[in-house]
Design a protein around this motif. Sequence first.
Motif, PDB file in Angstrom:
ATOM      1  N   THR B 166      -1.692  -7.585   1.463  1.00 27.64           N
ATOM      2  CA  THR B 166      -2.566  -6.817   0.573  1.00 27.64           C
ATOM      3  C   THR B 166      -3.974  -6.743   1.144  1.00 27.64           C
ATOM      4  O   THR B 166      -4.622  -5.685   1.101  1.00 27.64           O
ATOM      5  CB  THR B 166      -2.586  -7.470  -0.826  1.00 27.64           C
ATOM      6  N   TRP B 169      -3.920  -4.336   4.005  1.00 21.73           N
ATOM      7  CA  TRP B 169      -3.794  -2.968   3.458  1.00 21.73           C
ATOM      8  C   TRP B 169      -5.148  -2.480   2.916  1.00 21.73           C
ATOM      9  O   TRP B 169      -5.585  -1.364   3.205  1.00 21.73           O
ATOM     10  CB  TRP B 169      -2.737  -2.992   2.348  1.00 21.73           C
ATOM     11  N   THR B 570       4.501  -3.124  -0.399  1.00 26.16           N
ATOM     12  CA  THR B 570       3.075  -3.349  -0.670  1.00 26.16           C
ATOM     13  C   THR B 570       2.894  -3.628  -2.147  1.00 26.16           C
ATOM     14  O   THR B 570       3.700  -3.201  -2.997  1.00 26.16           O
ATOM     15  CB  THR B 570       2.197  -2.128  -0.319  1.00 26.16           C
TER      16      THR B 570
END
Lengths: 346, 600
Positions: B166, B169, B570
């Motif tokens: 995360t 990302w 994700t």
Amino acid sequence: MKLAVGVAGTAKNTGKTTVLRVLLAEAAAAGIPVGLTSIGYDGEDLDHVTGLPKPRIAVPRGTWVATAQTALRPELEVAESTAVETAVGRVALARAVRPGRAVLAGPATAGGLTEVIARLHRRGARLVLVDGAFGRLAPMTAADGLIIATGAARHREPKLLAREAGAIATLFRLPRWPGDGHPRLRVSGPGGERVLPYPALLDPAWADELAAEAAAVGAREIHLPGSVSREALGRLGSQLDGPLKLVFSHPLHLLAPGEPLAVAEALAALAGRGFELGVERGLSLLAFTINPRYPVRAGGAYQWRAGDGGRLLAAVRQAAGVPVSDVVAEGPAVVWAEVQRLLGRQ
Amino acid sequence: MGERRVLLAPLDPVHDVGLKMVKRALDEAGHATILLPPDLPVEEIVRRAVEHQVDTVLVGRTLGYNVPEELARLVDVMEATGLRSRVRLGVGGMAVRPELAAELGFDRGFGPGTTPAEAVAFVEGRDYQPPAPGEGGRKPDLTAGYSYRVHDPGIARTLETIAAGTVAWARERTTPGVERARIRRQLLAADPGSGAELRQEYLTHCDPRIQAFYREGVPAGRTRPLRREEILALESAAGARRLEPLRLRHRRSRPAVFVQYGTGCPLMDIAHNRVGEGWGADGLVHFDPSWSARCEGLMEGYHTHEEDGSLLTLENLSAVGAARQPWTLWQVRAHRGLNTPETVVLAAAAGADLTKVNMVYGSLGAGTDPGRLLVDGVECLALAAEFGLPLDVVTNEELCGVPAAKAFAGMLIVAAIAVHLGARPLLQPLFCLSPDVMVNGQMDDNFLDYNAAKVHALRAIMDAPIWPGAPIGFLTHTEDRVQSAVTTALHAALASSLDVDAITIASTDEAYSGGAIAAASRVDTLRATAEAFRFFGSAGMAPTGRAREWAGELVEAIGRILEAVLARGTLEVALYQGLLGGPGDGAYPGRAGRGTVSRR
């Protein structure tokens, strides 16, 4: 030129704060610099003892106020702090930078009041007004004059109110025999002087000891500093023979037990038996003020009722021997004249 | 300190227990005490004071008919006898207040709540130093001693993988919120008067109404700037004297108790916070207006309004923060909405102690787009780590209907991201009668078991501080103030019994007022909580065996949910697809800020 006048009440709701407000206004109108303090706590919205609404203490600009730092309001600017402590904090001297309101929490003791009055005088206050406290008078020994507020809230029956006022006034008329302020019971006579370890006549047993010493020296004079209990005084008197001088310390000390009628009667009885009575120190009783209104509890709340103001005034005037006035009905002239007279005399 | 001679005089014919307690404390402190029989006449008390040559007289009396007269008479006879120049006088009793003591001429009044230690200090002529709130007058570190170790290796690996993924990302992305936080930091560091270009850049990331504020001076959202005298009052509030708060906890040092504020007006906030602090609250939680959370950009300056929540500006925050007591913890929330990174920047600049972040709740239960809030939230957590601001991870999505297991999985993911970034999270399970619990009946019998199960489950997973909230007892409150205070107090007692680190409590007006919250309603729950803490002391509540069973079930369910999230690739996708709460749970991905995420 500078003096302190106390305003005391014989009970709650006898109009002490009203008298104080009147005197503040008169002094301001006359251009007399004023200092203000209290021997208790006053100026709050609701009374801390009864919960009743109270008149506020309005202070003109320039008034010096001695009150606890915690009671200071924004219109008061602190000039100095003192070491005098109260239950709500240390007393400070402050000046009203604009007209406003004061909450007074001042010195509770005569010693503290003496210091605060001196400081207010040094700050330029020509007249220091000392607000009284619930049920206490003794610290007012530090003042020069006293106004006593009484009225229907104390006794609704005019005769009783008048008798009490007369009894109080009697104590202030005792002759003054300045002495050395010795703080112990003491007898003196041809056989010498004897000092007992007691600072007041509180116990009948102390009265017995004192009477025995008086007999031993053939006493001509007995010094009775501090407070006297009625019981002990009666016990002492019953064992003595005149002629004899009984020297008390101060009229306010005699009033401390809170029974003016009983004390006056006991003193009258002694005087009747030929004893000479006097005080080492005193202060001027300037006037009584009368408040004919009194609160009654009705339906869970207090309401004000009005007694017969005319009868109350007339009765107290006859008995008191000092000026008596209802400052609300008659205006401030009578009381203010007495303060001015004392100011002039000083 | 020399020995003092103290006369203890109970004027009350019956009640002298207070003076007996004081006598014990004085005796233990090495002073000579003389305890008189009750109900002696004033003259006899003064006579004894003379005979025993005492330094202090302490009088105890419950006020009643004619009692003020008797007390005043005692003081006057003491004065007339010449004792007042050397003998100090104190009075104690249930109706005694300092003002009354002053009117009656005593040197000190000891009212309700007075401890014998205060009387000893008075006798010894020294200022009483009450036990300081917090840790000796300092702020406690609620996260101290926690390792954040995840006990189950499988769950540990899953959480770390999700967290790292995360963060990676989010770091590839940016949003207007992230950009504004960067610019705000530069503005805060810039010299006064400079920064015009920065402000222009800031405005390119703002909503039109915030642009209108900066360009045309039009306040947003029915706010108005504070007047000069109001600002002066704010400044003087910061210098107001230190409080001597009531004691909230009895024997235990935990939990710290937080109260919430957000009147809309910083001056009123300070007044409310003083009430909370005076009645023993350890911490304050700032509530900002919900409309502001859906508006890109924050105003500057002192502003007030009559809406919910107080505006987030550096000036507002600094004023409220500066007026708090030195030991008071202060949290500024950044858990939802479009301004979360900038909020953390402002919170740190204003001196806040804590913040609040949860991207899962903020996007599923509070209306912000999941992708947007993930990017902003990761930035928040990084900033919190940089500024050293611990944060709680609140799980209010349970109030929407999300089951605790899903809410906790989301909370643990956010906590893992925080730890990954070097921040120190506190887990915030709800102590609440949630819709899920209402439907499935876990609280049909009692409120202890399932709330205890939540704490047991979290402890079984991660070694982290726990701060039930927010507020405790959510959905058990009614408009009945007594009921509301009692349920808060009982939940507080449960929290104390479970030895958690902190709790947040509501006022009794909070659940149902629909508007203004009265200061008295704050006192309701603080007093009720103090009473509950006093009642239980170091004793505890006893949940049934169901608590442990449910805890085990929660741990298993959380493990399964985390695995599913990991499998989805994700966190953003998992959020959109409802793995941590979906429409069936009453959770819907928010829309505010949708389409504002861009690649760096």
